[in-house]
Design a protein around this motif. Sequence first.
Motif, PDB file in Angstrom:
ATOM      1  N   GLY A  54     -45.255 -56.778 -24.912  1.00  0.00           N
ATOM      2  CA  GLY A  54     -44.335 -56.554 -23.800  1.00  0.00           C
ATOM      3  C   GLY A  54     -43.268 -57.620 -23.717  1.00  0.00           C
ATOM      4  N   VAL A  55     -42.744 -57.798 -22.509  1.00  0.00           N
ATOM      5  CA  VAL A  55     -41.756 -58.839 -22.262  1.00  0.00           C
ATOM      6  C   VAL A  55     -42.529 -60.140 -22.062  1.00  0.00           C
ATOM      7  CG1 VAL A  55     -39.892 -59.627 -20.770  1.00  0.00           C
ATOM      8  CG2 VAL A  55     -40.159 -57.183 -21.236  1.00  0.00           C
ATOM      9  N   ILE A  56     -42.546 -60.963 -23.079  1.00  0.00           N
ATOM     10  CA  ILE A  56     -43.355 -62.177 -23.062  1.00  0.00           C
ATOM     11  C   ILE A  56     -42.548 -63.303 -22.418  1.00  0.00           C
ATOM     12  CG2 ILE A  56     -44.745 -63.745 -24.432  1.00  0.00           C
ATOM     13  CD1 ILE A  56     -45.617 -60.812 -24.626  1.00  0.00           C
ATOM     14  N   ASP A  57     -43.005 -63.731 -21.252  1.00  0.00           N
ATOM     15  CA  ASP A  57     -42.251 -64.769 -20.548  1.00  0.00           C
ATOM     16  C   ASP A  57     -42.970 -66.115 -20.536  1.00  0.00           C
ATOM     17  OD1 ASP A  57     -44.320 -64.116 -18.884  1.00  0.00           O
ATOM     18  OD2 ASP A  57     -43.073 -63.428 -17.213  1.00  0.00           O
ATOM     19  N   THR A  58     -44.062 -66.222 -21.277  1.00  0.00           N
ATOM     20  CA  THR A  58     -44.782 -67.487 -21.306  1.00  0.00           C
ATOM     21  C   THR A  58     -44.065 -68.501 -22.187  1.00  0.00           C
ATOM     22  OG1 THR A  58     -46.887 -68.559 -21.795  1.00  0.00           O
ATOM     23  CG2 THR A  58     -46.231 -66.777 -23.252  1.00  0.00           C
ATOM     24  N   VAL A  59     -44.134 -69.755 -21.791  1.00  0.00           N
ATOM     25  CA  VAL A  59     -43.592 -70.842 -22.607  1.00  0.00           C
ATOM     26  C   VAL A  59     -44.711 -71.835 -22.931  1.00  0.00           C
ATOM     27  CG1 VAL A  59     -41.250 -70.642 -21.726  1.00  0.00           C
ATOM     28  CG2 VAL A  59     -42.885 -72.085 -20.503  1.00  0.00           C
ATOM     29  N   HIS A  60     -45.939 -71.408 -22.778  1.00  0.00           N
ATOM     30  CA  HIS A  60     -47.076 -72.284 -23.001  1.00  0.00           C
ATOM     31  C   HIS A  60     -47.172 -72.636 -24.478  1.00  0.00           C
ATOM     32  CE1 HIS A  60     -51.070 -74.018 -22.697  1.00  0.00           C
ATOM     33  NE2 HIS A  60     -50.981 -73.904 -21.386  1.00  0.00           N
ATOM     34  N   PRO A  61     -47.314 -73.900 -24.815  1.00  0.00           N
ATOM     35  CA  PRO A  61     -47.365 -74.291 -26.227  1.00  0.00           C
ATOM     36  C   PRO A  61     -48.585 -73.768 -26.967  1.00  0.00           C
ATOM     37  CG  PRO A  61     -47.906 -76.153 -24.794  1.00  0.00           C
ATOM     38  CD  PRO A  61     -47.404 -75.051 -23.902  1.00  0.00           C
ATOM     39  N   GLU A  62     -49.616 -73.338 -26.232  1.00  0.00           N
ATOM     40  CA  GLU A  62     -50.818 -72.832 -26.875  1.00  0.00           C
ATOM     41  C   GLU A  62     -50.720 -71.350 -27.209  1.00  0.00           C
ATOM     42  OE1 GLU A  62     -54.378 -73.703 -24.802  1.00  0.00           O
ATOM     43  OE2 GLU A  62     -54.013 -75.849 -24.680  1.00  0.00           O
ATOM     44  N   VAL A  63     -49.564 -70.761 -27.043  1.00  0.00           N
ATOM     45  CA  VAL A  63     -49.383 -69.332 -27.326  1.00  0.00           C
ATOM     46  C   VAL A  63     -48.268 -69.162 -28.354  1.00  0.00           C
ATOM     47  CG1 VAL A  63     -48.702 -67.104 -26.350  1.00  0.00           C
ATOM     48  CG2 VAL A  63     -50.221 -68.614 -25.055  1.00  0.00           C
ATOM     49  N   HIS A  64     -48.545 -68.391 -29.378  1.00  0.00           N
ATOM     50  CA  HIS A  64     -47.526 -68.038 -30.357  1.00  0.00           C
ATOM     51  C   HIS A  64     -46.870 -66.723 -29.945  1.00  0.00           C
ATOM     52  CE1 HIS A  64     -49.127 -70.580 -33.968  1.00  0.00           C
ATOM     53  NE2 HIS A  64     -48.773 -71.303 -32.933  1.00  0.00           N
ATOM     54  N   THR A  65     -45.560 -66.643 -30.051  1.00  0.00           N
ATOM     55  CA  THR A  65     -44.836 -65.434 -29.687  1.00  0.00           C
ATOM     56  C   THR A  65     -43.959 -64.968 -30.844  1.00  0.00           C
ATOM     57  OG1 THR A  65     -42.978 -66.663 -28.737  1.00  0.00           O
ATOM     58  CG2 THR A  65     -44.790 -66.093 -27.251  1.00  0.00           C
ATOM     59  N   GLU A  66     -43.688 -63.685 -30.856  1.00  0.00           N
ATOM     60  CA  GLU A  66     -42.812 -63.094 -31.871  1.00  0.00           C
ATOM     61  C   GLU A  66     -41.941 -62.030 -31.209  1.00  0.00           C
ATOM     62  OE1 GLU A  66     -43.121 -59.983 -35.626  1.00  0.00           O
ATOM     63  OE2 GLU A  66     -44.843 -61.244 -35.144  1.00  0.00           O
ATOM     64  N   HIS A  67     -40.644 -62.177 -31.295  1.00  0.00           N
ATOM     65  CA  HIS A  67     -39.725 -61.182 -30.764  1.00  0.00           C
ATOM     66  C   HIS A  67     -39.651 -60.011 -31.735  1.00  0.00           C
ATOM     67  CE1 HIS A  67     -35.662 -59.362 -30.258  1.00  0.00           C
ATOM     68  NE2 HIS A  67     -36.036 -59.399 -28.989  1.00  0.00           N
ATOM     69  N   VAL A  68     -39.790 -58.789 -31.215  1.00  0.00           N
ATOM     70  CA  VAL A  68     -39.788 -57.594 -32.066  1.00  0.00           C
ATOM     71  C   VAL A  68     -38.518 -56.779 -31.878  1.00  0.00           C
ATOM     72  CG1 VAL A  68     -40.996 -55.444 -32.634  1.00  0.00           C
ATOM     73  CG2 VAL A  68     -42.313 -57.505 -32.073  1.00  0.00           C
ATOM     74  N   LEU A  69     -38.115 -56.529 -30.640  1.00  0.00           N
ATOM     75  CA  LEU A  69     -36.917 -55.734 -30.385  1.00  0.00           C
ATOM     76  C   LEU A  69     -36.431 -55.964 -28.965  1.00  0.00           C
ATOM     77  CD1 LEU A  69     -37.792 -53.070 -28.463  1.00  0.00           C
ATOM     78  CD2 LEU A  69     -38.895 -52.393 -30.572  1.00  0.00           C
ATOM     79  N   ASP A  70     -35.213 -55.529 -28.691  1.00  0.00           N
ATOM     80  CA  ASP A  70     -34.654 -55.556 -27.335  1.00  0.00           C
ATOM     81  C   ASP A  70     -34.625 -54.140 -26.778  1.00  0.00           C
ATOM     82  OD1 ASP A  70     -34.201 -58.281 -27.042  1.00  0.00           O
ATOM     83  OD2 ASP A  70     -32.289 -58.172 -28.100  1.00  0.00           O
ATOM     84  N   ASP A  71     -35.235 -53.968 -25.637  1.00  0.00           N
ATOM     85  CA  ASP A  71     -35.246 -52.681 -24.946  1.00  0.00           C
ATOM     86  C   ASP A  71     -34.229 -52.745 -23.806  1.00  0.00           C
ATOM     87  OD1 ASP A  71     -35.972 -50.111 -24.249  1.00  0.00           O
ATOM     88  OD2 ASP A  71     -38.120 -50.531 -24.216  1.00  0.00           O
ATOM     89  N   ARG A  72     -34.026 -51.626 -23.107  1.00  0.00           N
ATOM     90  CA  ARG A  72     -33.119 -51.607 -21.970  1.00  0.00           C
ATOM     91  C   ARG A  72     -33.666 -50.647 -20.926  1.00  0.00           C
ATOM     92  NH1 ARG A  72     -29.366 -47.162 -22.367  1.00  0.00           N
ATOM     93  NH2 ARG A  72     -29.850 -45.877 -24.187  1.00  0.00           N
ATOM     94  N   MET A  73     -33.209 -50.808 -19.704  1.00  0.00           N
ATOM     95  CA  MET A  73     -33.695 -49.984 -18.612  1.00  0.00           C
ATOM     96  C   MET A  73     -32.805 -48.760 -18.419  1.00  0.00           C
ATOM     97  SD  MET A  73     -36.404 -51.487 -17.769  1.00  0.00           S
ATOM     98  CE  MET A  73     -36.855 -50.436 -16.378  1.00  0.00           C
ATOM     99  N   LEU A  74     -33.454 -47.638 -18.099  1.00  0.00           N
ATOM    100  CA  LEU A  74     -32.773 -46.392 -17.756  1.00  0.00           C
ATOM    101  C   LEU A  74     -33.173 -45.986 -16.346  1.00  0.00           C
ATOM    102  CD1 LEU A  74     -33.433 -44.325 -21.020  1.00  0.00           C
ATOM    103  CD2 LEU A  74     -31.334 -45.557 -20.438  1.00  0.00           C
TER     104      LEU A  74
END
Length: 310
Positions: free
Chosen positions: A157-177
């Motif tokens: 989902g929309v990953i808003d964590t900045v915790h150093p113990e979590v790895h994140t990977e951006h996959v795509l940008d979605d938009r609202m309808l």
Amino acid sequence: MRVTQSVDPTGLDLNLLLALDVLLEEQSVRGAARRLHLSEPATSRTLGRIRKALGDPILVRAGRAMVPTPYALSVRAEVGAVVERARALFAASGPTDLRAVARTFTVLGQDSHPALLGPALLARAAREAPQVRLRFLNESHIDAPALREGVADLEIGVIDTVHPEVHTEHVLDDRMLAVVRPGHPLLQGRLTRRRFATDADHLVVSRRGRLQGPVDTALAEHGLRRRVVASVGTYPASLFVLRDTDLVGLISAGSRSLAEALGLVAFDVPLDLPPLPVGLAWHPRHDADPAHAWLRGCVRDLLLDRPDRP
């Protein structure tokens, strides 16, 4: 994986760690026995040995179910991490046979993800890793360290964590309808920002019960306000409300098929809204786990291959 010999000077059988990991996941002697390929009496005896070794009941009765004790909850992630590191250690000597992997993966995310990704993910698992089970959990209204504590293996989902113990990977940008029922007055004529804001009441989706969001910020920049009359906790629930009212709601472009399945109409919002960065998040202890890497790859592929991808 089975440890055939204890290396603990206290004499503790390290197989108990494997059993403890499964018992905490299943929270059932019967379910753990099935996973461990043991009889229920043997598994019950194993639980007794674990209780004696750790000095804690670990699982206690609550009605017909069994629930973990506070101590069990506090060590669950550590136990899982040790078992996963052991699996990775043995897997490092050669390729992993996914068909032999017997695991339960917990995927945390928005309530729409099981409907959007679940069928294809289950089908792929059946082909490639038939002993893998999937458990989908909805996001909570309380921000908890689910990945760090081992409650979930992967977040989508929309990953808003900045915790150093979590790895994140951006996959795509979605938009609202925007989404409304068929024949809604907003579907007639040219849709302006003012009409969108003032010609209909609005429904908000918020797991925390909020009554405003990015749309309100964007409208305020143009001196406009909308009237939000209700909020609900999940997007599927909102769609059923929108189907039977004149309210205006929102849904991501990637979830458009859910709205259309109910006969609803989705259309562009006449505002400059920020994009929704959809990605994956996991705890670093899963980095070297081939089975977890397979899961991440599957979810990544499905997100990028959706026919309604924005």
